[in-house]
Design a protein around this motif. Sequence first.
Motif, short mmCIF file in Angstrom:
data_model
loop_
_atom_site.label_atom_id
_atom_site.label_comp_id
_atom_site.label_asym_id
_atom_site.label_seq_id
_atom_site.Cartn_x
_atom_site.Cartn_y
_atom_site.Cartn_z
N PHE A 39 -4.36 -12.01 16.65
CA PHE A 39 -4.04 -13.22 15.88
C PHE A 39 -4.97 -14.38 16.22
O PHE A 39 -4.72 -15.52 15.83
N THR A 42 -6.22 -16.08 13.16
CA THR A 42 -5.22 -16.23 12.09
C THR A 42 -4.76 -17.68 11.98
O THR A 42 -4.54 -18.34 13.00
N GLN A 47 0.72 -17.82 8.44
CA GLN A 47 1.35 -16.58 8.91
C GLN A 47 2.87 -16.75 9.01
O GLN A 47 3.61 -15.82 8.71
N LEU A 50 4.18 -16.17 5.63
CA LEU A 50 4.07 -14.77 5.22
C LEU A 50 5.15 -13.93 5.89
O LEU A 50 5.77 -13.07 5.28
N SER A 76 -1.57 -2.42 4.34
CA SER A 76 -2.39 -3.48 4.95
C SER A 76 -2.45 -3.35 6.47
O SER A 76 -3.43 -3.76 7.08
N HIS A 77 -1.41 -2.75 7.07
CA HIS A 77 -1.37 -2.65 8.54
C HIS A 77 -1.92 -1.31 9.06
O HIS A 77 -1.96 -1.10 10.27
N TYR A 82 -5.40 -3.61 9.15
CA TYR A 82 -5.36 -4.32 10.44
C TYR A 82 -5.37 -3.36 11.62
O TYR A 82 -5.50 -3.78 12.75
N ILE A 84 -2.95 -1.41 13.14
CA ILE A 84 -1.87 -1.72 14.09
C ILE A 84 -1.27 -0.42 14.62
O ILE A 84 -0.65 0.34 13.86
N TYR A 89 5.11 -1.69 16.94
CA TYR A 89 6.28 -2.14 16.18
C TYR A 89 7.53 -2.22 17.07
O TYR A 89 8.45 -2.97 16.76
N TRP A 92 7.28 -5.56 18.46
CA TRP A 92 7.61 -6.50 17.36
C TRP A 92 9.12 -6.66 17.25
O TRP A 92 9.64 -7.79 17.19
C1 HEM Z 1 7.78 -4.58 10.36
C2 HEM Z 1 6.98 -5.41 11.03
C3 HEM Z 1 5.98 -6.32 10.38
C4 HEM Z 1 6.10 -7.08 9.25
C5 HEM Z 1 7.33 -7.21 8.34
C6 HEM Z 1 4.82 -7.76 9.07
C7 HEM Z 1 4.53 -8.62 8.01
C8 HEM Z 1 3.28 -9.11 7.74
C9 HEM Z 1 2.94 -9.84 6.53
C10 HEM Z 1 3.93 -10.18 5.40
C11 HEM Z 1 1.61 -10.14 6.60
C12 HEM Z 1 0.80 -10.85 5.53
C13 HEM Z 1 0.58 -9.93 4.33
C14 HEM Z 1 -0.48 -8.88 4.59
O1 HEM Z 1 -1.56 -9.23 5.08
O2 HEM Z 1 -0.20 -7.70 4.27
C15 HEM Z 1 1.12 -9.61 7.86
C16 HEM Z 1 -0.17 -9.73 8.32
C17 HEM Z 1 -0.58 -9.34 9.59
N1 HEM Z 1 0.15 -8.67 10.51
FE1 HEM Z 1 2.03 -7.99 10.28
N2 HEM Z 1 3.96 -7.41 10.08
C18 HEM Z 1 4.63 -6.55 10.90
C19 HEM Z 1 4.14 -5.99 12.07
C20 HEM Z 1 2.95 -6.31 12.66
C21 HEM Z 1 2.55 -5.87 13.97
C22 HEM Z 1 3.36 -4.95 14.91
C23 HEM Z 1 1.34 -6.43 14.20
C24 HEM Z 1 0.58 -6.26 15.49
C25 HEM Z 1 -0.30 -7.13 15.99
C26 HEM Z 1 0.96 -7.18 13.01
C27 HEM Z 1 -0.23 -7.87 12.80
C28 HEM Z 1 -0.60 -8.48 11.63
C29 HEM Z 1 -1.93 -9.07 11.43
C30 HEM Z 1 -3.09 -9.07 12.45
C31 HEM Z 1 -1.92 -9.62 10.14
C32 HEM Z 1 -3.06 -10.37 9.45
C33 HEM Z 1 -3.18 -11.77 10.00
C34 HEM Z 1 -4.34 -12.53 9.38
O3 HEM Z 1 -4.40 -12.63 8.14
O4 HEM Z 1 -5.18 -13.03 10.15
N3 HEM Z 1 1.98 -7.09 12.10
N4 HEM Z 1 2.15 -8.99 8.52
#
Ligand code: HEM
Length: 130
Positions: A39, A42, A47, A50, A76-77, A82, A84, A89, A92
């Motif tokens: 992050f 970011t 965020q 989002l 996306s993940h 990304y 991940i 999770y 998380w």
């Molecule tokens: C069920 C769990 C999670 C949910 C609901 C979630 C939700 C989101 C959403 C809504 C976005 C923005 C939309 C997108 O880019 O698709 C996002 C971006 C992101 N998420 Fe997650 N996420 C989850 C788990 C994680 C985990 C475990 C990580 C670990 C580091 C993570 C890292 C990121 C990153 C790096 C971004 C992009 C940030 C940026 O734009 O610089 N997410 N996440």
Amino acid sequence: MTEADAVFQSYGRCCKSPRFLEDFYENFMASSDAIKERFKDTDMSSQYHLLRSGLLWMILRARGMSDTKLKDLGESHNRNGYNIPPQWYDLWLEALLKTVAAHDEEYTSALAGQWRSVMLPGIEMIRSRY
Ligand code: HEM
């Protein structure tokens, strides 16, 4: 009241607490330096917004909404996005439960169990797309 309804209401109480999302990311980033690193570029204020929607999709899915939004998050993940690792999770979810405990004034251990069981299927859907 169903589990998903109880969690929906708990989420509503958490969202009234101004620092809820900020605290979530603080707890989540504190769980691993590697996560914090992801992050570093970011814009956190975007965020927070989002994730506010992301959490809502997770809960609404448990209340019968379509899977489309979570499938998109799975894309996306994943390793092409990304990148991940699936085990992150778990961190998380722990960070989320810790944050809910601090922000929902009606928090109980039973409610924590309900949050877990409402979140897990959505988490599985996202991480299975890795
Ligand atoms: C069920 C769990 C999670 C949910 C609901 C979630 C939700 C989101 C959403 C809504 C976005 C923005 C939309 C997108 O880019 O698709 C996002 C971006 C992101 N998420 Fe997650 N996420 C989850 C788990 C994680 C985990 C475990 C990580 C670990 C580091 C993570 C890292 C990121 C990153 C790096 C971004 C992009 C940030 C940026 O734009 O610089 N997410 N996440």
